[in-house]
Design an enzyme around this catalytic site. Structure first.
Site, short mmCIF file in Angstrom:
data_model
loop_
_atom_site.label_atom_id
_atom_site.label_comp_id
_atom_site.label_asym_id
_atom_site.label_seq_id
_atom_site.Cartn_x
_atom_site.Cartn_y
_atom_site.Cartn_z
CG HIS A 109 38.19 40.93 43.22
ND1 HIS A 109 37.46 39.88 42.73
CD2 HIS A 109 37.30 41.71 43.88
CE1 HIS A 109 36.20 40.02 43.09
NE2 HIS A 109 36.06 41.12 43.78
CG ASP A 119 34.38 44.31 42.88
OD1 ASP A 119 34.01 43.14 43.01
OD2 ASP A 119 35.07 44.91 43.73
CG ASP A 158 34.76 40.21 47.07
OD1 ASP A 158 34.97 40.08 48.29
OD2 ASP A 158 34.39 41.28 46.57
CG HIS A 183 30.80 39.76 43.94
ND1 HIS A 183 31.54 39.31 42.88
CD2 HIS A 183 31.60 40.60 44.62
CE1 HIS A 183 32.74 39.86 42.91
NE2 HIS A 183 32.81 40.65 43.96
#
Ligand SMILES: *[C@@H]1O[C@H](CO)[C@@H](O)[C@H](O)[C@H]1NC(C)=O
Ligand SMILES: *[C@@H]1O[C@H](CO)[C@@H](O)[C@H](O)[C@H]1NC(C)=O
Ligand SMILES: *[C@@H]1O[C@H](CO)[C@@H](O)[C@H](O)[C@H]1NC(C)=O
Ligand SMILES: *[C@@H]1O[C@H](CO)[C@@H](O)[C@H](O)[C@H]1NC(C)=O
Ligand SMILES: *[C@@H]1O[C@H](CO)[C@@H](O)[C@H](O)[C@H]1NC(C)=O
Ligand SMILES: [Zn+2]
Length: 949
Positions: free
Chosen positions: A57, A59, A181, A431
């Site tokens: 994941h 970001d 997420d 996000h």
């Protein structure tokens, strides 16, 4: 050519502007024998099949900037380097053809790809063609769902998916949307994903009570019916909740950042642990199977920025698969395999079951009784506004790129482009970007990237305008009109990116008092105070401008005289038709009523500012603090900032203003423009004082006589409206534990309360959080200044300061209020919200120009006009009314594309899916059956076939 029938669906077309007649050649996708669903490993029908999904994941900015994450820079902040992850994973995939990996964030993949050799690119293409490396989601980033506007989400998805299609073709098209997420999930996102052609959607976070109930009922996998207007299955999206957020099961994290024991499988060495690992694994798998419906379960083997040394993960996963499956010879009925979300989805589809239906959304998200993630709906209000106006400017920039042609990118003002702002906007949808949950230095980086994008667009815009007008005078853009700072030019030009004419009030800072075209009002004390040396004009020039669709008009501003305005200085007032009347309480200076003069309705209405005392964690019920993510007031009663406001009024032919002063850090201007159907409340908040050591969450609250019965409405990503009921969730019996924070919802562009007679709608100029705590009341959080971190990872209190505001950020924004009968309210608030989202930009033009030959019907919104490649333009038209929302506008409409543009000849049209990565006629999605008996929303609109030419 016409679009025959109505559906509030966004459809897409490609227009040809070249001299080549005909349709784009729709290549039949080169059916690779092995990618996609065909590349999945075989499963065992009689067994429990465990799909191991190796993933990372990544970001697109959070604790570090997106570029720091890519390079692995600043590992002192967080150890993370995406370039090494991709290097390492590719290497490991080549070692064993059984292995699988999924990649999600195209912003990173694109950076990496550009740096690879041809050999490496070919190797990776091979992996993609064989389904060993699979893209899921595939947008530029994994967007936030609460604070993003659908227009910007569609753009960022389009950019990421286009790169994948251009690079990998058919095998690069993701089948699954993957939002593991984001902190709550929006129905409009699900609707968009369905219209983008995804077969399914997986996520990790939902309310803990909702999850518990779904586990017991085995309802963690469902069919989300994501629109009340679209005929099923157009907006139906199969949706699955992942078992452990997006982390591996406990004890099975084999990344270099984890401490779980590796599989020690040499019996001659100490600490042989295969039996123990297998036993623990089987235990977890059997437990998980109890809360899902089929004999397939998924395990996410990875987490934040993992796989930088992928060998650790794969070596242990290889062994895990081998040892667990060996037990089958001894009667075990568990089968483990390398898999991907689409392979797992395919098995769920093959199960041929019916799934529970979901009609509402997944907001708000709480991970425990006092931990509601409703603060980020408002966090970093200045960044949220900057992101929103950047979207508006990007649409203008893209339109002018199309209208100007090649000269827009290379003209008298140099090389300009829309690409830079497109990328900056795409990154800003992440996000931890527009959500406001990043570290301060990362927020600064997002703003810097946007500013750089503006600069590139400004060159493009100048080139186009000089080409359209034949003049090469320098163009000026006023970036700080919001605080009355602008270099004054003699001519004022306004570009309107909407497909219908608009009338728009413009305010320009000046020193003179009398101008030919307009009224002059003194700059307010609050404005003078927020400028901080960036401007000194004492007055504001105020006038209504009218601009044609996709076009501009020019106003010349010439000083008549200095001194008091003389009667002839004002334009002849057009017989003003007033739509609204407001009254103020003379004792308190507060708003006291609002009337719609057309419909002859009046409501009692007051408005004031309050602050909640942010929890510092020192509390008997929970130690949770209020922070960037979480809103947790210490008490449910907000403190009033001042019961009264000092007021000052002024009036001229354009506007009536009441300037309210509440405290040294809160003021407001209430404006009623002639001809406007909305009352403008321009609030200014900050620097929020913290000398008392109390964090503060500042709200504006409207209290009205409307009998709203515990219900209010908010938009979903700026599009469809959702009903919200106090202390209630449509799909489970809520135990409410936070009476304020647990009743907050994202307000992206508007919210309303209503009863049988009256509807009061507030249109916001950015995403904010809000609720209706008392009947007739609507509160919207404007600004937050907090002293503690809320322990969700960001590691900083949300305490914004800047060079200009070292003692705390000052924020200014607008709420537009309208009052209508409920049956016709949408006719006002839909266009109003569009005008705020796609606002006219003031810039220099020399003559009036419109890019459209005809105005689009009021129900149709021109969402996208963008250069696709040399001869083609991407066009998105949208029916912007919800089914049965408006008697007049929720009807089918027809648009003649042939006659739409004034500068483009339409030579051919081809329809695509919403994200423009698939031809519409090739779009097939897996079909899913809903359980009968689950609540259906009444869907009545017929979807009709679309035909072109
Ligand atoms: C299967 O059971 C036999 C007998 O109990 C044992 O010897 C063997 O090691 C087992 N195999 C595995 C893979 O555990
Ligand atoms: C799926 O189930 C239905 C009954 O619910 C049945 O009629 C149909 O044949 C099944 N399809 C397949 C492919 O098994
Ligand atoms: C307006 O007057 C102020 C001083 O009162 C001066 O500093 C400023 O430059 C003037 N601005 C313009 C646009 O003339
Ligand atoms: C005014 O707008 C600019 C962007 O053009 C933004 O950076 C700034 O924060 C805004 N100022 C206020 C007081 O809201
Ligand atoms: C996808 O890319 C291929 C080339 O890789 C191209 O031929 C095709 O037209 C593209 N599809 C769409 C929908 O743009
Ligand atoms: Zn994340």
């Amino acid at each position: 050519m016409a679009t025959p029938e109505y559906t509030p669906f966004v459809f897409l077309l490609l227009l040809f502007q070249s001299s080549v007649w005909g349709f784009p050649v729709c290549q039949t996708p080169q059916e690779s024998p092995t990618c996609g669903y065909k590349s999945c490993h075989a499963t065992k029908p009689g067994m429990l099949n465990v799909h191991l999904v190796p993933h990372t994941h990544d970001d697109v900015g959070w604790l570090k900037t997106v570029d720091q994450y890519f390079y692995g820079d600043r590992n002192d902040i967080q150890h993370a380097g995406v370039q090494y992850i991709l290097d390492s994973v590719v290497d490991q995939l080549l070692k064993n053809p059984d292995r699988r990996f999924i990649y999600v964030e195209t912003a990173f993949f694109y950076r990496w790809w550009k740096q690879q050799t041809d050999d490496m690119q070919n190797t990776v293409k091979q992996l993609v063609n064989e389904g060993r490396l699979e893209f899921v989601n595939g947008g530029w980033c994994m967007s936030d769902e609460a604070t993003t506007h659908y227009s910007a989400v569609i753009d960022q998805m389009t950019m990421g998916l286009r790169f994948l299609n251009d690079t990998f073709g058919h095998c690069g098209r993701p089948r699954v949307a993957w939002h593991i997420d984001p902190f709550g999930h929006a129905r409009e996102h699900a609707s968009m994903f369905a219209q983008m052609g995804y077969d399914g959607f997986f996520f990790g976070r939902l309310d803990y009570q909702d999850r518990n109930r779904r586990m017991v009922a085995r309802e963690q996998e469902m069919l989300w019916r994501a629109s009340e207007s679209l005929t099923p299955p157009m907006a139906d999206l199969f949706t699955g909740i992942l078992p452990n957020g997006y982390n591996p099961p406990e004890g099975f994290c084999w990344d270099q950042s984890c401490d779980d024991p590796p599989i020690r499988d040499d019996p001659d060495l100490e600490d042989y642990n295969v039996d123990d690992v297998v036993t623990r694994f089987l235990h977890i798998a059997h437990g998980q199977a109890l809360v899902y419906k089929t004999n397939h379960i998924i395990m996410t083997m990875g987490s934040d920025f993992q796989y930088e040394n992928a060998n650790l993960w794969y070596k242990n996963l290889d062994k895990l698969i081998r040892y667990v499956n060996q037990m089958q010879s001894n009667g075990s009925e568990v089968n483990v395999l390398y898999s991907t979300p689409s392979c797992y989805l395919q098995e769920l589809h093959r199960a041929n079951l019916t799934w529970p239906l979901k009609g509402d959304d997944f907001f708000p998200y709480a991970d425990s009784a006092h931990d509601f993630w409703t603060g980020y709906f408002t966090s970093r209000p200045a960044l949220k506004r900057y992101e929103r106006i950047s979207n508006s400017y990007l649409q203008t920039c893209k339109q002018l790129e199309v209208l100007g042609g090649p000269i827009s990118r290379k003209g008298p003002f140099g090389a300009g482009d829309s690409e830079t702002l497109k990328k900056a906007m795409a990154v800003a949808q992440h996000h931890d970007a527009v959500s406001g949950t990043e570290k301060q230095h990362v927020a600064n980086d997002y703003a810097r990237k946007l500013a750089n994008g503006w600069a590139h667009c400004q060159v493009l815009v100048s080139n186009t305008l000089s080409s359209l007008s034949g003049s090469s005078a320098p163009r000026v853009y006023c970036e700080h009109l919001n605080i009355s700072v602008c270099p004054l030019t003699e001519t004022m030009n306004v570009y309107n990116p909407l497909a219908r004419p608009v009338s728009w009030p413009v305010r320009l800072p000046v020193n003179g008092t009398a101008y030919r075209i307009s009224d002059v009002v003194p700059v307010s004390q609050a404005t003078a105070a927020v400028r901080r040396g960036r401007g000194y004009a004492v007055n504001e020039l105020l006038f209504q401008v009218q601009a044609p669709p996709l076009g501009y008009s020019t106003y010349s501003v010439s000083l008549l005289q200095n001194g008091p305005p003389s009667p002839q200085s004002s334009p002849l007032p057009r017989a003003p038709k007033a739509f609204l009347r407001v009254t103020f309480d003379p004792e308190t200076g507060l708003l006291s009523s609002l009337s719609n003069l057309e419909t002859q309705q009046t409501v009692k209405l007051s408005q004031n500012f309050y602050w909640y005392n942010a929890s510092d964690g020192n509390n008997s019920e929970s130690i949770q603090m209020s922070g960037a993510y979480i809103f947790r007031p210490n008490t449910s009663t907000p403190f009033i900032i001042s019961k009264t406001a000092k007021i000052e009024t002024l009036q001229n032919s354009v506007v009536q203003e009441v300037r309210q002063w509440f405290s040294p850090w809160v003021s407001q201007v209430v404006r009623l423009y002639t001809d406007s159907r909305a009352l403008e409340l321009e609030w200014t908040v900050g620097p929020v004082p913290i000398g008392d050591d109390l964090g503060k969450e500042v709200i504006s609250r409207l209290d009205s006589s409307i009998n709203s019965s515990g219900v209010f409405y908010t938009d979903s990503n700026g599009r469809e409206m959702l009903q919200r009921r106090k202390d209630y969730r449509p799909t489970w019996n809520l135990r409410q534990s936070e009476p304020i924070a647990g009743n907050y919802y994202p307000i992206n562009s508007r919210a309303y309360i209503k009863d049988d007679k009256d509807q009061l709608t507030v249109v916001t100029d950015r995403s904010q959080g809000g609720g209706s705590i008392q009947d007739g009341s609507l509160e919207i959080m404007l600004h937050r200044r907090l002293l503690y971190d809320d322990v969700r990872g960001v590691g900083e209190p949300l305490n914004e300061m800047s060079d200009i505001y070292p003692e705390g950020l000052v924020v200014r924004g607008r709420h537009l209020l309208s009052l209508s009968p409920p049956a016709t309210a949408a006719d006002t608030h839909r266009p109003l919200a569009q005008e705020v989202v796609l606002q006219p930009s003031s810039m220099d033009f020399e003559k009036e120009f419109s890019g459209l030959q005809a105005v689009l019907p009021p129900a149709v919104h021109l969402l996208t006009v963008s250069q696709w490649d040399q001869d083609t333009v991407l066009l998105r038209l949208e029916h912007q009314y919800q089914a049965s929302e408006s008697k007049e506008h929720s009807q089918p409409v027809t648009v003649n594309l042939q006659k739409l543009f004034s500068t483009l000849d339409v030579l051919g049209v081809s329809e695509m899916n919403l994200s423009a990565n698939q031809w519409k006629d090739e779009m097939t999605r897996l079909d899913w059956k809903a359980e009968s008996g689950t609540h259906h929303t009444g869907v009545t609109n017929q979807l009709s076939a679309y035909s072109a030419l």
